[in-house]
Enzyme design. Structure first.
Site, PDB file in Angstrom:
ATOM      1  N   LYS A 275      -7.135  13.627  58.805  1.00 52.15           N
ATOM      2  CA  LYS A 275      -6.970  14.013  60.208  1.00 52.15           C
ATOM      3  C   LYS A 275      -5.890  15.088  60.331  1.00 52.15           C
ATOM      4  O   LYS A 275      -4.867  15.055  59.642  1.00 52.15           O
ATOM      5  CB  LYS A 275      -6.578  12.802  61.061  1.00 52.15           C
ATOM      6  CG  LYS A 275      -7.617  11.685  61.106  1.00 52.15           C
ATOM      7  CD  LYS A 275      -8.730  11.996  62.074  1.00 52.15           C
ATOM      8  CE  LYS A 275      -9.654  10.804  62.255  1.00 52.15           C
ATOM      9  NZ  LYS A 275     -10.781  11.092  63.168  1.00 52.15           N
ATOM     10  N   HIS A 333      -5.876   2.551  56.781  1.00 49.34           N
ATOM     11  CA  HIS A 333      -5.529   3.681  57.648  1.00 49.34           C
ATOM     12  C   HIS A 333      -4.063   3.664  58.083  1.00 49.34           C
ATOM     13  O   HIS A 333      -3.315   4.618  57.843  1.00 49.34           O
ATOM     14  CB  HIS A 333      -6.405   3.676  58.910  1.00 49.34           C
ATOM     15  CG  HIS A 333      -7.865   3.816  58.651  1.00 49.34           C
ATOM     16  ND1 HIS A 333      -8.375   4.443  57.535  1.00 49.34           N
ATOM     17  CD2 HIS A 333      -8.948   3.426  59.376  1.00 49.34           C
ATOM     18  CE1 HIS A 333      -9.691   4.413  57.580  1.00 49.34           C
ATOM     19  NE2 HIS A 333     -10.067   3.795  58.682  1.00 49.34           N
ATOM     20  N   ARG A 439       4.062   6.739  67.425  1.00 51.98           N
ATOM     21  CA  ARG A 439       5.106   6.867  68.442  1.00 51.98           C
ATOM     22  C   ARG A 439       6.455   6.538  67.812  1.00 51.98           C
ATOM     23  O   ARG A 439       6.642   5.461  67.238  1.00 51.98           O
ATOM     24  CB  ARG A 439       4.827   5.955  69.635  1.00 51.98           C
ATOM     25  CG  ARG A 439       3.452   6.141  70.250  1.00 51.98           C
ATOM     26  CD  ARG A 439       3.282   5.310  71.502  1.00 51.98           C
ATOM     27  NE  ARG A 439       3.936   5.921  72.638  1.00 51.98           N
ATOM     28  CZ  ARG A 439       3.292   6.621  73.591  1.00 51.98           C
ATOM     29  NH1 ARG A 439       1.978   6.792  73.517  1.00 51.98           N
ATOM     30  NH2 ARG A 439       3.958   7.143  74.602  1.00 51.98           N
ATOM     31  N   GLN A 470      -5.871  11.141  67.773  1.00 48.86           N
ATOM     32  CA  GLN A 470      -7.151  11.305  68.472  1.00 48.86           C
ATOM     33  C   GLN A 470      -7.133  10.443  69.731  1.00 48.86           C
ATOM     34  O   GLN A 470      -6.409   9.448  69.788  1.00 48.86           O
ATOM     35  CB  GLN A 470      -8.327  10.899  67.572  1.00 48.86           C
ATOM     36  CG  GLN A 470      -8.397   9.415  67.266  1.00 48.86           C
ATOM     37  CD  GLN A 470      -9.609   9.009  66.458  1.00 48.86           C
ATOM     38  OE1 GLN A 470     -10.175   9.803  65.711  1.00 48.86           O
ATOM     39  NE2 GLN A 470     -10.022   7.769  66.605  1.00 48.86           N
TER      40      GLN A 470
END
Length: 585
Positions: A275, A333, A439, A470
């Site tokens: 990504k 992930h 975050r 995303q």
């Protein structure tokens, strides 16, 4: 196969690139990116000849040691440099081929992701001149039938539509199909014959993409390795997750694969590492002076990794029920992203240096305890006059299933940089919105002069860095700012880099980047076996305890924010989930 470096005779006057670099030539659009990667790796004084691990020379270009006497040493301009490289590479490329075999070509992943990604690379001129694509599956199809199936999923870049139809036709002419059993050496020998016919005696490099269930990985690797490997170039295999269900099954899978392949030939793919925002994570940290000094327990209060989907299993319940959200999302992930985020500065950008640092992070992590984990499962819910089914309403899911569709966890890294900082993960299905983000919440300002303006809730005054992976890729920093006017009223504002506004070109799909890296032999974004071992070592004891004690998940309504227990878990460490603020919803 993986490249090995062997010194040539002392009379040799040629140099070749280091083992990370390979035999194919990127087309002109990818040229400058490729040269920028290659040139720093040219050995200044030693002479090498690159060979694949099977002893055959790779089709790599050669250059003078230290660049002495070469055109690059004569102060030529960039245009002449480009022509110099391309002239050499054109000659080398004409002698080699790239054969990509998609095993499981009739499946959804192949049709929706892999073939479109390959076409996108072809459309952008990032594949070598001589390449072919073979689909392999048990389904009986002709070449033309495969092309018809593929053609329905191909799309062109938004900014280059004028020759889309022509490019599609050219790409489809390079696509072929062979039907066979996944455990048949005879069928793979037939595939090998077809590949050799298309390769026409050139040096052949072969890439196998295993888009198949994990229980047949080893059969396919055995047959492909014994009957369809390249005889004179490299052979590489891309393996899709899941890589086992726990430490034991993962180790057994690795052991079986290594009967037929070396570690350098195995490319364990995690598409989230491809990504754009995940790849940009290290750039943001290591190339901006303002961030690296803050990247520690001294300034960061907590880090959150949030993954949510606004849909349920939707007929995939049979597969999902065997794994659950922790295995499906957290163990791979989110944990991979955490390792990239928390690692120390690597010695270089070489794949092994980066992966070494990631492994150190994983091995430094505190064992996960049950009290630091919350699990949930979505239930049916009526909203807006529409009925949403619960997880166990899926016909492919057992009615008494306690497989979690949601999980939240607090993790800790026992090292000097991150001691005491909670790393919170949250992943779930059938939640109120789709998102994936990182975050970073910073500590409160000590002795804040303006604390009276924020009232008792100092969390509202906390600086926060957000990387939205995303959808709508963005990087934004929350800061405190004075509202224009005569009074002293403070506001929380965003310094926002929204990718679609700043970069109008379409962002490549993660599979495009990872396929291109696999072809190039770049392993930085793929998972090494010891990384996998360390990741499973962290989660396996927890998973076994959850299953042994048959802990029932907390139910939450379809389309909600998840179980209430996740909020109590965050509050336990004086943390508020960052995705619950009104301005982000």
């Amino acid at each position: 196969m993986a490249a090995q470096i062997t010194p040539p005779s002392s009379s040799s006057s040629s140099l070749a690139f280091s083992s990370e670099f390979n035999v194919w030539k990127p087309m002109r659009c990818c040229f400058f990116k490729w040269v920028s990667q290659v040139c720093p790796r040219i050995r200044p004084s030693n002479h090498f000849r690159i060979k694949s691990s099977n002893g055959h020379p790779l089709n790599a270009i050669s250059m003078q040691g230290g660049m002495d006497g070469s055109p690059l040493a004569k102060g030529i301009n960039p245009e002449e440099q480009e022509e110099f490289f391309i002239d050499i590479l054109d000659k080398e490329e004409a002698l080699s081929t790239l054969s990509i075999t998609v095993v499981g070509a009739s499946g959804d992943l192949a049709k929706k992701k892999i073939f479109p990604a390959l076409f996108a690379l072809y459309y952008e001129d990032c594949l070598p001149k001589n390449f072919i694509v073979f689909g392999y599956a048990r389904t009986k199809l002709t070449d033309e039938e495969l092309r018809n199936i593929i053609s329905t999923t191909l799309t062109c870049r938004i900014d280059k539509r004028e020759n889309c139809k022509d490019k599609m036709e050219q790409f489809l002419k390079r696509c072929f199909y062979h039907s066979g059993e996944y455990n048949s050496e005879e069928n793979f020998a037939e595939l090998d014959s077809k590949l050799k016919k298309k390769e026409a005696g050139k040096l052949s490099n072969r890439l196998f993409y295993l888009s198949i269930p994990p229980n047949i990985f080893v059969d396919v690797v055995r047959c492909a390795s014994m009957k369809a490997s390249s005889a004179n170039g490299w052979t590489r295999v891309i393996v899709e997750k899941p890589f086992g269900r726990d430490s034991e099954s993962s180790a057994e899978l690795t052991r079986c694969l290594k009967k037929y392949l070396t570690e350098d030939q195995i490319f364990r793919i995690d598409h989230y590492l491809g990504k754009e925002l995940v790849e940009n994570l290290s750039v943001l940290r290591f190339s901006n002076l303002i961030f690296e000094p803050l990247w520690s327990r001294n300034y960061i209060r907590n880090v959150q990794f949030i993954f949510s989907e606004d849909f349920g299993t939707e007929g995939r319940g049979g597969y999902f029920d065997n794994y659950g959200i922790i295995r499906d999302i957290m163990q791979n992930h989110l944990l991979q992203i955490l390792a990239l985020f928390a690692m120390e500065t690597p010695v270089s950008l070489d794949a092994e240096d980066i992966r070494n640092e990631k492994v150190k992070v994983l091995r430094s992590m505190k064992p996960l305890e049950l009290e630091d984990v919350i699990i949930g499962q979505y239930k049916g819910h009526n909203k807006g006059g529409r009925a949403y089914p619960g997880y166990t309403d899926d016909s492919t899911v057992p009615k008494n299933s306690i497989t979690p569709t949601f999980a939240a966890a607090a993790l800790f890294i026992n090292n000097a940089r991150w001691d005491g900082v909670p790393f919170l993960m949250k992943a779930g299905k059938a939640l109120h919105r789709k998102r994936a983000e990182i975050r970073v919440q910073f500590r409160h300002v000590p002795g804040n002069l303006y604390k009276r303006n924020f009232g008792t809730d100092l969390d509202k005054a906390t600086n926060e860095l957000v990387l939205r992976v995303q959808p709508d890729e963005a990087i934004y920093l929350k800061i405190n700012n004075k509202v224009p006017g005569l009074g002293m009223r403070l506001d929380r504002s965003d310094l926002n880099l929204l990718y679609r506004a700043r970069y109008p070109t379409e962002i490549p799909d993660a599979y495009e980047r990872l396929l291109l890296d696999a072809i190039a032999g770049e392993r930085r974004l793929f998972i090494r076996s010891d990384e996998l071992d360390a990741a499973w070592s962290l989660f396996t004891p927890l998973l076994k305890e959850l299953e042994a004690k048959k802990i029932a998940p907390e139910l939450y309504p379809y389309g909600s924010r998840g179980p209430v227990g996740a909020h109590y878990l965050a509050a336990k460490y004086n943390v508020r989930w960052g995705d619950l603020g009104g301005e982000d919803d």
